[in-house]
Structures are given as structure tokens and as C-alpha cells.
Design a protein around this motif. Sequence first.
Motif, short mmCIF file in Angstrom:
data_model
loop_
_atom_site.label_atom_id
_atom_site.label_comp_id
_atom_site.label_asym_id
_atom_site.label_seq_id
_atom_site.Cartn_x
_atom_site.Cartn_y
_atom_site.Cartn_z
N CYS A 53 0.85 -1.19 0.00
CA CYS A 53 0.00 0.00 0.00
C CYS A 53 0.89 1.24 0.00
O CYS A 53 1.73 1.42 0.87
N SER A 54 0.69 2.09 -0.99
CA SER A 54 1.49 3.31 -1.09
C SER A 54 0.73 4.54 -0.61
O SER A 54 1.24 5.65 -0.68
N TYR A 55 -0.49 4.36 -0.11
CA TYR A 55 -1.32 5.49 0.31
C TYR A 55 -1.02 5.98 1.72
O TYR A 55 -1.30 7.12 2.06
N GLY A 56 -0.47 5.11 2.56
CA GLY A 56 -0.13 5.51 3.93
C GLY A 56 -1.32 6.07 4.68
O GLY A 56 -2.39 5.47 4.67
N MET A 57 -1.13 7.21 5.32
CA MET A 57 -2.20 7.81 6.12
C MET A 57 -3.41 8.21 5.28
O MET A 57 -4.50 8.33 5.81
N ALA A 58 -3.24 8.42 3.99
CA ALA A 58 -4.35 8.82 3.12
C ALA A 58 -5.20 7.63 2.66
O ALA A 58 -6.21 7.82 1.98
N CYS A 59 -4.83 6.43 3.03
CA CYS A 59 -5.54 5.23 2.57
C CYS A 59 -7.00 5.26 3.02
O CYS A 59 -7.32 5.62 4.15
#
Length: 135
Positions: free
Chosen positions: A81-87
Motif C-alpha cells: 500500500c502506497s497510500y499511507g495515512m491517506a488510505c
Amino acid sequence: GTCCLQHGDVHSNSADCPMAKLAPSVSKVAMALPAGLTIDFPFSTFAWTACLQKALARTAPGTTPVFNRSQICRLHQRKVCSYGMACRHIHVCREFWAFLCSTIPSLNLPGDQPSASPTTTTPAEPASPPSRGSQ
């Protein structure tokens, strides 16, 4: 990389993230199962994401936040997952999730590929057995 507050997730432990501040007041989060059952997860087994933030914002004070199986980020479980906190999904501790899926196989969905083997050691804070309803 790290997967949750318990394992030192950089975002969840940062000074500008409310997760570390919430940890003392939110001890658990529940996952809804069919037939009104729930599984309680220790709050420390999550990483801060937009989805978790929304779930907490919708929860009345003094009650347990609840999420559904479909909200768990499969990409996070695969370490991609490359979204981190924005996931827009919930990031659950990979070790804890692998343990739960090995204990309750019905949690796995077709296409799931756990990042840890079913022989993973039991996490420090085991899940509570499924219960009816939530606080």
C-alpha cells in the motif's frame, strides 16, 4: 516497514498524528461479522489512515468503533500500500491479521494472500472471542 502503532508505524507515532493521543482512551476497535457477532481488536494493532479517522469520528464517546471486513486494506497486508495515512481502508497489524485468519479461516476472502505464515506466534494482545453486539 512497520504495520501498526504497536510495531512502531512512523505515521501513527508522529507528533502530529492523533492516534498516539487517542490510544489511552480507545482500548479496542471491533470488526462486525455476520449474525451480529464482533471481534475486538486492540487499538494498538492499527495504523492511522483516513478510514480509521472517519470510523473514530463517527463513533459516540464511550462506545467501541466498529468496522467491516471489507474495509481492511489488502494492499497493506501484502506490504504494497502506497497510500499511507491517506488510505481509504483500515491498516491492521499484519502479524495480528495473519493470526486471526489462521484461527478463523472464514475471515480470508478469495484473493487474500497473507504476508505471514499461519505459524506466526500469537500476538501480545490476543483478540477476544467473537461476541454478540458491541458497547
